[in-house]
Write a protein that holds these residues in place. Structure first.
Motif, PDB file in Angstrom:
ATOM      1  N   ILE A   1     105.418  84.952  73.487  1.00  0.00           N
ATOM      2  CA  ILE A   1     104.952  84.621  74.835  1.00  0.00           C
ATOM      3  C   ILE A   1     103.721  83.716  74.783  1.00  0.00           C
ATOM      4  CG2 ILE A   1     103.905  85.572  76.932  1.00  0.00           C
ATOM      5  CD1 ILE A   1     105.701  88.048  76.496  1.00  0.00           C
TER       6      ILE A   1
ATOM      7  N   LEU B   1     103.401  79.849  75.940  1.00  0.00           N
ATOM      8  CA  LEU B   1     102.464  79.456  76.998  1.00  0.00           C
ATOM      9  C   LEU B   1     101.526  78.343  76.536  1.00  0.00           C
ATOM     10  CD1 LEU B   1     101.570  82.980  78.444  1.00  0.00           C
ATOM     11  CD2 LEU B   1     102.790  81.159  79.647  1.00  0.00           C
TER      12      LEU B   1
ATOM     13  N   LEU C   1     103.411  75.108  76.530  1.00  0.00           N
ATOM     14  CA  LEU C   1     103.564  74.570  77.880  1.00  0.00           C
ATOM     15  C   LEU C   1     102.269  73.931  78.366  1.00  0.00           C
ATOM     16  CD1 LEU C   1     105.673  77.400  79.588  1.00  0.00           C
ATOM     17  CD2 LEU C   1     106.445  75.113  78.921  1.00  0.00           C
ATOM     18  N   LYS C   2     101.137  74.518  78.010  1.00  0.00           N
ATOM     19  CA  LYS C   2      99.853  73.945  78.414  1.00  0.00           C
ATOM     20  C   LYS C   2      99.605  72.598  77.728  1.00  0.00           C
ATOM     21  CE  LYS C   2      97.785  78.453  79.370  1.00  0.00           C
ATOM     22  NZ  LYS C   2      96.714  79.417  79.086  1.00  0.00           N
TER      23      LYS C   2
ATOM     24  N   TRP D   1      95.860  86.728  72.808  1.00  0.00           N
ATOM     25  CA  TRP D   1      95.452  86.343  74.157  1.00  0.00           C
ATOM     26  C   TRP D   1      94.048  85.747  74.187  1.00  0.00           C
ATOM     27  CZ3 TRP D   1      98.474  85.620  78.204  1.00  0.00           C
ATOM     28  CH2 TRP D   1      99.757  86.168  78.159  1.00  0.00           C
TER      29      TRP D   1
ATOM     30  N   ASN E   1      94.572  82.230  73.156  1.00  0.00           N
ATOM     31  CA  ASN E   1      95.119  81.523  74.314  1.00  0.00           C
ATOM     32  C   ASN E   1      93.996  81.152  75.288  1.00  0.00           C
ATOM     33  OD1 ASN E   1      96.703  80.533  76.386  1.00  0.00           O
ATOM     34  ND2 ASN E   1      97.452  82.533  77.036  1.00  0.00           N
TER      35      ASN E   1
ATOM     36  N   SER F   1      92.827  77.442  76.226  1.00  0.00           N
ATOM     37  CA  SER F   1      92.914  77.072  77.642  1.00  0.00           C
ATOM     38  C   SER F   1      91.618  76.420  78.099  1.00  0.00           C
ATOM     39  CB  SER F   1      93.209  78.310  78.501  1.00  0.00           C
ATOM     40  OG  SER F   1      94.452  78.874  78.154  1.00  0.00           O
TER      41      SER F   1
ATOM     42  N   ASP G   1      98.076  81.688  83.657  1.00  0.00           N
ATOM     43  CA  ASP G   1      98.718  82.804  82.943  1.00  0.00           C
ATOM     44  C   ASP G   1      97.707  83.897  82.597  1.00  0.00           C
ATOM     45  OD1 ASP G   1      97.548  80.899  81.175  1.00  0.00           O
ATOM     46  OD2 ASP G   1      98.521  81.910  79.497  1.00  0.00           O
TER      47      ASP G   1
END
Length: 632
Positions: free
Chosen positions: A15, A19, A22-23, A68, A71, A75, A124
């Protein structure tokens, strides 16, 4: 860890990896306004590699939290990179983070460049946090879990991890290698993918040996001389005394660097309101150079200060004030100091902004006046207005006049800084309805005020008795309008003039008002910010050749042709000559050319290959030269 928990941890791996991928595709679309599907694997590869490494080294009980957190960190980096691109129009490298501390000084400008879509990088994470809080509220405290993973599940886990590391690493290495032969940094970033491009930038920085050069600077200077001798700048016989040499010898010098000031507003009116009456008058009385272009790098305004005082190209990877503030820089202040001048610089912000507290001593200024020396009339986030800048400058320069000391003063304006919002009390033109609440309308209003304030400087110089003995130089530091904020059609409609998103955007004014000129002179030679020092030195009677001064620009009053390079805001290899602006693709043959006269595309630009090759060599030698300069 029980089987179900293990499965959930594995699911988080896929996951989070998905993600992040995709970013990266979102960032690709924001940067390049398209997603080239043949290159999307270049974005996936480093994600698999990094996630695989995390899965390999992080204990099982911590994997989900680390995934996470990773991530979240990426981000934030991608969000910052998108905002950076919105503001500067170039893909940032990791070196841009050296300048993060500058953000708080221009937070008003940065905030204005954030787009709604940029917040998608955190969507997300918001959902995940909300979902986690909901589950905790719904289920109550978690129960202890048995720690057991079956051999089969463990085998699958290791196969996935090793495949991610080996496959992702191999594809990333291929993407980075394939991008090495591309000159255009934007094409490099699109081809390699954002994360691989950062690795490429690090490798290149290492190959460049950081900021400390190796070798003999005398040999580098000899190579510069040989290269420049191969380009016929002038048809005059060697040893000929240049035109206008020493015509302003002994005069005071004031250089006004105008913030975000493009050339197109000069000699234009908005519904009968002259936008730049003061500059128009100066252009008609002095030397006006309508075809001068910005050459700044990552240091923006501070890079313009660096270039106008050194005639050395910025290296483009980071601000010159950051990278070379510890050097002894050959400069205009040092040249004039040898002639008995004192040199001072004035800026209404704190001197630490863009490390000017290091840059100014490196350039040899006698001193500086920063924020605390100006009455704060709360013009913008920098504090004082241009009018206050000039009041203090005239006051301090008058004291030098009383001492009988000739001076060189650099005045850096800030009132027309992005986002071009000025207080109502300072506005001097009325916008038509179609330009109200638009960036173009705000820009023209700010430019008009900047012009007005220059008029107050001139009046102050006249009242103090300095005007008739002072050479006044004015030039723009860099563009103000980004194409995504102000399309060319809006400028054309508002002012009735042609406007090109590259040529017109990078075109800045240069005006030299010299006492005693019988009439003004328009000099149509193409030039850049590197040419300011040589042109001014000639007027002041300073021979760069006799001084042993290495300049990468040229005296615009004494050359028959010119070519100037540009990078950072346009790909490396971009150049302006007397006919075209050229922007490379992967190299020369797939590049684009635009006529400087018609602003129309030039289909056949093959005859300019030599200019492209020359500029690349000259910029490379400039980098070699500046890295060899001695440290202070």
């Amino acid at each position: 860890m029980n089987e179900s928990k293990h499965v959930r941890v594995g699911a988080h791996f896929y996951i989070v990896a998905g993600l992040i991928w995709l970013k990266l595709l979102l960032l690709r679309g924001l940067f390049f306004e398209r997603i080239a599907w043949e290159w999307i694997a270049a974005d996936l590869a480093p994600v698999l590699l990094l996630m695989g490494i995390l899965a390999f080294v992080i204990p099982a009980r911590m994997k989900t939290a680390v995934y996470w957190s990773f991530n979240g960190l990426l981000s934030l980096i991608l969000f910052a990179s998108s905002v950076y691109f919105n503001h500067f129009g170039s893909v940032p490298t990791y070196l841009a983070f050296y300048e993060l501390h500058q953000v708080f000084q221009v937070k008003e400008s940065v905030k204005s460049t954030i787009q709604i879509i940029d917040y998608l990088f955190f969507a997300d994470l918001v959902v995940m946090i909300a979902y986690s809080l909901f589950r905790r509220w719904k289920r109550g405290p978690a129960l202890p879990l048995r720690r057991h993973v079956s051999p089969a599940a463990r085998s699958v886990q290791w196969i996935v991890i090793l495949t991610a590391i080996v496959g992702g690493g191999s594809l990333s290495a291929y993407s980075i290698h394939a991008a090495r032969g591309i000159t255009n940094e934007l094409v490099q970033a699109e081809s390699a993918g954002f994360l691989n491009y950062e690795v490429f930038a690090a490798i290149k920085a290492q190959e460049d040996n950081g900021l400390i050069g190796t070798g003999d600077i005398k040999e580098t200077i000899a190579k510069v001389d040989t290269l420049e001798a191969s380009y016929s700048y002038s048809s005059k016989p060697a040893g000929t005394v240049p035109d206008y040499f020493g015509s302003q010898k002994g005069k005071n010098v004031i250089v006004v660097q105008m913030e975000a000031f493009q050339n197109f507003p000069l000699h234009q009116s908005l519904e009968g309101q002259e936008l730049t009456p003061v500059l128009n008058r100066l252009a008609g009385e002095g030397y006006y150079f309508p075809h001068v272009y910005q050459q700044i790098g990552a240091g923006n305004t501070s890079d313009a200060e660096f270039m106008s005082n050194t005639s050395i190209y910025p290296i483009a990877s980071l601000a010159m004030s950051t990278g070379f503030g510890d050097r002894v820089l050959p400069s205009l202040p040092r040249l004039l100091e040898a002639k008995g001048y004192e040199a001072y610089t004035f800026h209404v912000n704190k001197v630490g902004f863009w490390n000017r507290n290091e840059l100014y001593p490196a350039l040899g200024f006698s001193g500086y006046y920063d924020k605390n020396y100006f009455h704060n009339d709360h013009f913008n986030s920098f504090g004082a207005s241009d009018e206050q800048l000039y009041i203090t400058a005239v006051e301090k320069l008058t004291e030098l006049k009383k001492k009988g000391t000739p001076f060189y003063a650099q005045l850096v304006t800030a009132s027309s800084h992005h986002p071009f919002k000025i207080p109502d009390a300072f506005k001097r033109i009325t916008l038509p309805d179609k330009l109200k609440n638009t960036m173009l309308g705000d820009y023209l209003t700010a430019i008009n005020y900047t012009d007005y304030a220059i008029g107050t400087l001139i009046e102050g110089l006249k009242q103090s008795g300095l005007w008739d003995n002072t050479v006044l130089v004015l030039y723009g530091d860099h563009f103000g309008l980004q194409p995504q904020d102000v399309p060319p059609e809006q400028v054309q409609d508002a002012l009735g003039i042609p406007y090109d998103s590259r040529v017109s955007r990078f075109n800045i004014p240069l005006i030299v008002h010299a006492p005693g000129m019988a009439a003004g002179q328009v000099v149509n030679r193409t030039g850049g910010q590197l040419d300011i020092l040589p042109t001014l030195a000639n007027l002041l009677g300073v021979s760069l050749k006799q001084e042993g001064f290495t300049a990468f620009g040229h005296d615009l009053l004494n050359i028959d042709r010119n070519v100037v390079g540009m990078r950072y805001y346009s790909p490396t290899g971009t150049f302006f000559n007397d006919e075209i602006m050229f922007v490379p693709g992967k190299g020369f043959t797939d590049g684009e050319a635009v006529s400087l006269d018609t602003l129309q595309p030039v289909a056949d630009f093959s005859k300019y290959q030599s200019d492209y090759d020359y500029v690349l060599k000259l910029m490379s030698l400039s980098d070699e030269y500046v890295k060899l300069l001695p440290q202070r």
